[in-house]
Enzyme design. Sequence first.
Site, mmCIF file in Angstrom:
data_model
loop_
_atom_site.group_PDB
_atom_site.id
_atom_site.type_symbol
_atom_site.label_atom_id
_atom_site.label_comp_id
_atom_site.label_asym_id
_atom_site.label_seq_id
_atom_site.Cartn_x
_atom_site.Cartn_y
_atom_site.Cartn_z
ATOM 1 N N ILE A 238 44.554 34.852 42.238
ATOM 2 C CA ILE A 238 43.441 35.557 41.577
ATOM 3 C C ILE A 238 43.027 34.792 40.319
ATOM 4 O O ILE A 238 42.265 35.311 39.506
ATOM 5 C CB ILE A 238 43.835 36.999 41.166
ATOM 6 C CG1 ILE A 238 45.054 36.993 40.234
ATOM 7 C CG2 ILE A 238 44.062 37.871 42.382
ATOM 8 C CD1 ILE A 238 45.145 38.220 39.375
ATOM 9 N N ARG A 240 42.133 30.822 39.486
ATOM 10 C CA ARG A 240 40.980 29.934 39.579
ATOM 11 C C ARG A 240 41.138 29.031 40.793
ATOM 12 O O ARG A 240 42.262 28.667 41.141
ATOM 13 C CB ARG A 240 40.889 29.018 38.340
ATOM 14 C CG ARG A 240 40.258 29.650 37.115
ATOM 15 C CD ARG A 240 38.752 29.856 37.302
ATOM 16 N NE ARG A 240 38.132 30.433 36.121
ATOM 17 C CZ ARG A 240 37.995 31.742 35.886
ATOM 18 N NH1 ARG A 240 38.452 32.632 36.737
ATOM 19 N NH2 ARG A 240 37.391 32.170 34.787
ATOM 20 N N GLU A 269 34.032 26.954 44.752
ATOM 21 C CA GLU A 269 33.349 28.201 45.126
ATOM 22 C C GLU A 269 31.926 28.215 44.569
ATOM 23 O O GLU A 269 31.670 27.564 43.550
ATOM 24 C CB GLU A 269 34.154 29.425 44.621
ATOM 25 C CG GLU A 269 34.253 29.531 43.113
ATOM 26 C CD GLU A 269 35.158 30.693 42.671
ATOM 27 O OE1 GLU A 269 36.280 30.827 43.191
ATOM 28 O OE2 GLU A 269 34.721 31.446 41.790
ATOM 29 N N HIS A 287 35.700 36.308 44.562
ATOM 30 C CA HIS A 287 35.914 36.297 43.095
ATOM 31 C C HIS A 287 35.506 37.641 42.473
ATOM 32 O O HIS A 287 34.596 37.704 41.648
ATOM 33 C CB HIS A 287 35.133 35.134 42.449
ATOM 34 C CG HIS A 287 35.701 34.741 41.104
ATOM 35 N ND1 HIS A 287 35.699 33.461 40.620
ATOM 36 C CD2 HIS A 287 36.279 35.487 40.126
ATOM 37 C CE1 HIS A 287 36.253 33.420 39.424
ATOM 38 N NE2 HIS A 287 36.618 34.651 39.096
HETATM 39 C C1 DGY Z 1 37.500 35.873 34.365
HETATM 40 O O1 DGY Z 1 37.279 36.764 33.534
HETATM 41 O O2 DGY Z 1 37.941 34.767 34.061
HETATM 42 C C2 DGY Z 1 37.109 36.197 35.749
HETATM 43 O O3 DGY Z 1 37.545 35.258 36.653
HETATM 44 C C3 DGY Z 1 35.614 36.343 35.748
HETATM 45 O O4 DGY Z 1 35.112 36.843 36.831
#
Ligand code: DGY
Length: 329
Positions: A238, A240, A269, A287
């Site tokens: 979750i 990057r 992406e 995302h």
């Molecule tokens: C973040 O806040 O870094 C999330 O990935 C944005 O969507």
Amino acid sequence: MDKPRVLVTRAIFPQVIANLAQHFEVTSNQADELWSPPQLIEQLQGKQGVFTTGSERIDAALLAACPELRICANMAVGYNNFDLEAMTAAGVLGTNAPDVLTETTADFAFALLLATARRISESEHFLRAGQWSRWSYDLFAGAEVHGSTLGILGMGRIGQAIARRGAHGFGMKVIYHNRSPLDEATQQRCAARYVSLQGLLREADHLVLVLPYSGASHHIIGAAELAQMKPTATLVNIARGGIVDDAALAAALQNRIIAAAGLDVFEGEPKVHPDLLRVPNVVLTPHIGSATLATRQAMAQLAVDNLVGFLVHGKPVTPLNEVRAVPDK
Ligand code: DGY
């Protein structure tokens, strides 16, 4: 005195535009056009502030072409779209949106972990395709979550919120790896134990990635790391795209080197590696880790507060670098 001029790079809640308009002359992209870097530079001419969403690259070339720019306020906790060194050198402040999304994103990590371990997407596709004809003892049998070992790579605020859910909600044994171990009190609150990266890979039944993207974390999970994981393990990203080598992961899923993966972020992406689209044992989401309306509103408002704080009052809320306050610049 003229109001400072601010650009909003993407479509956003109308209330955000209204809040900004109380203090600034606002140019907004409510049509949600996707601007190329030269188009972004063109739009930024004469602007002192920019509201970014995490996908606009702010680098030395852009800064050199936008001499009036003083602040870039990211509506994201991650800020790998900022070249912070170049921004500091140019006297441009960067801000992000931490804290307001922590619990929501931790909820999502669990949603993805559960969906992955319990094969929710795969079984739903099977049902929708009309393939369900009878009950079977092993139909979409997945991996146990409660009582299993949860591994967390990256133990910042979101990592800790995931650990608390795992330990106290699901009775999981929690292990983590981070640049440095947490202090004893925080570690106890998370009921988590620090281990080496190798230990994490080998011991985790479910491994969740929550570390920031940087040169150092690029492909930190590749073929060699996946090979060290249990064949029954699941991997959830979750954080990057680029932290995982997506091609290597698709091969590992295909060859059952690990059991399954849940991915909310991807290299390059919104494109997704075609091999990931072909393997069944992966849950794919676009995302949306922080995507509840309340949290997205709070993230946007924090970006507004940073713009107002810095450009109007000389005091940002969540600065990432140190630059001189606007009135003295
Ligand atoms: C973040 O806040 O870094 C999330 O990935 C944005 O969507």
